[in-house]
Design a protein around this motif. Structure first.
Motif, PDB file in Angstrom:
ATOM      1  N   ARG A  85       0.843  -1.206   0.000  1.00  0.00           N
ATOM      2  CA  ARG A  85       0.000   0.000   0.000  1.00  0.00           C
ATOM      3  C   ARG A  85       0.875   1.252   0.000  1.00  0.00           C
ATOM      4  O   ARG A  85       0.571   2.233  -0.677  1.00  0.00           O
ATOM      5  N   LEU A  86       1.963   1.210   0.765  1.00  0.00           N
ATOM      6  CA  LEU A  86       2.881   2.339   0.823  1.00  0.00           C
ATOM      7  C   LEU A  86       3.584   2.533  -0.523  1.00  0.00           C
ATOM      8  O   LEU A  86       3.693   3.657  -1.020  1.00  0.00           O
ATOM      9  N   VAL A  87       4.048   1.455  -1.109  1.00  0.00           N
ATOM     10  CA  VAL A  87       4.682   1.532  -2.426  1.00  0.00           C
ATOM     11  C   VAL A  87       3.712   2.127  -3.448  1.00  0.00           C
ATOM     12  O   VAL A  87       4.052   3.037  -4.211  1.00  0.00           O
ATOM     13  N   GLU A  92       1.374   6.718  -6.807  1.00  0.00           N
ATOM     14  CA  GLU A  92       0.224   7.579  -7.041  1.00  0.00           C
ATOM     15  C   GLU A  92       0.574   9.044  -6.789  1.00  0.00           C
ATOM     16  O   GLU A  92       0.158   9.937  -7.529  1.00  0.00           O
ATOM     17  N   LEU A  93       1.342   9.287  -5.733  1.00  0.00           N
ATOM     18  CA  LEU A  93       1.751  10.662  -5.424  1.00  0.00           C
ATOM     19  C   LEU A  93       2.570  11.237  -6.578  1.00  0.00           C
ATOM     20  O   LEU A  93       2.317  12.367  -7.018  1.00  0.00           O
ATOM     21  N   ALA A  94       3.542  10.470  -7.064  1.00  0.00           N
ATOM     22  CA  ALA A  94       4.382  10.954  -8.161  1.00  0.00           C
ATOM     23  C   ALA A  94       3.547  11.221  -9.408  1.00  0.00           C
ATOM     24  O   ALA A  94       3.741  12.235 -10.092  1.00  0.00           O
ATOM     25  N   ARG A  95       2.619  10.338  -9.700  1.00  0.00           N
ATOM     26  CA  ARG A  95       1.783  10.509 -10.897  1.00  0.00           C
ATOM     27  C   ARG A  95       0.909  11.749 -10.778  1.00  0.00           C
ATOM     28  O   ARG A  95       0.788  12.537 -11.725  1.00  0.00           O
ATOM     29  N   ARG A 176       9.582   4.807 -13.359  1.00  0.00           N
ATOM     30  CA  ARG A 176      10.893   4.141 -13.330  1.00  0.00           C
ATOM     31  C   ARG A 176      11.716   4.623 -12.143  1.00  0.00           C
ATOM     32  O   ARG A 176      12.335   3.814 -11.437  1.00  0.00           O
ATOM     33  N   THR A 177      11.740   5.933 -11.900  1.00  0.00           N
ATOM     34  CA  THR A 177      12.522   6.468 -10.784  1.00  0.00           C
ATOM     35  C   THR A 177      12.001   5.952  -9.450  1.00  0.00           C
ATOM     36  O   THR A 177      12.781   5.515  -8.591  1.00  0.00           O
ATOM     37  N   VAL A 178      10.689   5.997  -9.264  1.00  0.00           N
ATOM     38  CA  VAL A 178      10.103   5.527  -8.004  1.00  0.00           C
ATOM     39  C   VAL A 178      10.336   4.026  -7.841  1.00  0.00           C
ATOM     40  O   VAL A 178      10.647   3.544  -6.742  1.00  0.00           O
ATOM     41  N   SER A 179      10.214   3.289  -8.924  1.00  0.00           N
ATOM     42  CA  SER A 179      10.441   1.840  -8.865  1.00  0.00           C
ATOM     43  C   SER A 179      11.876   1.515  -8.481  1.00  0.00           C
ATOM     44  O   SER A 179      12.132   0.604  -7.677  1.00  0.00           O
ATOM     45  N   GLN A 180      12.835   2.237  -9.060  1.00  0.00           N
ATOM     46  CA  GLN A 180      14.240   2.001  -8.733  1.00  0.00           C
ATOM     47  C   GLN A 180      14.514   2.255  -7.255  1.00  0.00           C
ATOM     48  O   GLN A 180      15.297   1.533  -6.623  1.00  0.00           O
ATOM     49  N   PHE A 181      13.880   3.282  -6.710  1.00  0.00           N
ATOM     50  CA  PHE A 181      14.032   3.573  -5.279  1.00  0.00           C
ATOM     51  C   PHE A 181      13.581   2.376  -4.453  1.00  0.00           C
ATOM     52  O   PHE A 181      14.284   1.925  -3.542  1.00  0.00           O
ATOM     53  N   LEU A 198       6.086  -8.434  -2.912  1.00  0.00           N
ATOM     54  CA  LEU A 198       6.022  -6.976  -3.121  1.00  0.00           C
ATOM     55  C   LEU A 198       6.420  -6.600  -4.545  1.00  0.00           C
ATOM     56  O   LEU A 198       7.362  -7.146  -5.102  1.00  0.00           O
ATOM     57  N   GLU A 199       5.688  -5.658  -5.107  1.00  0.00           N
ATOM     58  CA  GLU A 199       5.954  -5.171  -6.463  1.00  0.00           C
ATOM     59  C   GLU A 199       6.458  -3.742  -6.390  1.00  0.00           C
ATOM     60  O   GLU A 199       5.718  -2.821  -6.057  1.00  0.00           O
ATOM     61  N   ALA A 200       7.745  -3.562  -6.689  1.00  0.00           N
ATOM     62  CA  ALA A 200       8.347  -2.227  -6.612  1.00  0.00           C
ATOM     63  C   ALA A 200       7.716  -1.258  -7.608  1.00  0.00           C
ATOM     64  O   ALA A 200       7.729  -0.042  -7.390  1.00  0.00           O
TER      65      ALA A 200
END
Length: 206
Positions: A85-87, A92-95, A176-181, A198-200
């Motif tokens: 949920r946090l991920v 969602e915030l970035a989008r 991509r940036t958020v996923s890499q984090f 978990l799905e990054a």
């Protein structure tokens, strides 16, 4: 009723126009004349709804807080875990920061040193992330030796950093940036029983 609807539309147009001007010019340099012009209303109409630029900025922050509440509040299918949920929320915030100038301006106004934020979105985001990390710990989703304060600090620092850097370059707000984090962070904080699930890149469809 027609007059009330027109007043609501005018107020919403002024808030969006103000968000655009605050985002591009900054709060201090923002001109009420430019804001009213972009909204397609007179200066008199602006002052009818908002007594000052500070009051208008408060309204932008309040509207942005509503968007943030939508991102962090319960909605749609539930994520399989608190960490997921946090991920998902960070994605969602970035989008939304990319697409919604009101939310972006609200976050930027929270960082304006020249005014006291009435609704500090960065503090609200910090509080929500902290609560989610605490819940994840209680549900056994974190490694035993992981400090919750450190996890919350890392997530907030990174996401707020992406928000600030994204003002100049939206690559910082990309999936991509958020996923890499998260690809870097999740193996250091998630318990073995949860890590594999978990799905990054986020579990919600884009």
């Amino acid at each position: 009723m027609v007059r009330q609807e027109r007043a609501v539309r005018t107020r919403e147009a002024l808030i969006r126009s103000a968000a655009e001007v605050f985002h591009h010019e900054g709060f201090t340099a923002a001109s009420l004349t430019l804001i009213s012009s972009r909204a397609g209303v007179s200066n008199g109409a602006l002052h009818f709804h908002f007594a000052s630029k500070a009051v208008l900025a408060d309204a932008v922050e309040s509207a942005a807080a509503g968007v943030l509440q939508t991102i962090t509040g319960p909605r749609g299918p539930r994520a399989p875990s608190t960490l997921q949920r946090l991920v998902d929320a960070t994605h969602e915030l970035a989008r939304h920061l990319q697409q919604d100038v009101v939310l972006r301006a609200g976050f930027e106004l929270s960082g304006e040193a020249c005014r006291a934020a009435r609704t500090d979105l960065r503090l609200r985001w910090h509080a929500w992330v902290t609560a989610m990390v605490d819940r994840a710990a209680r549900h056994g989703e974190l490694r035993e030796n992981v400090a919750q304060e450190g996890v919350a600090a890392a997530v907030v620092a990174a996401t707020v950093g992406f928000e600030v850097l994204g003002t100049r370059d939206e690559v910082w707000l990309s999936r991509r940036t958020v996923s890499q984090f998260w690809l870097l962070l999740l193996p250091t904080l998630a318990s073995h029983s949860f890590l594999g699930c978990l799905e990054a890149e986020g579990s919600a469809p884009r």
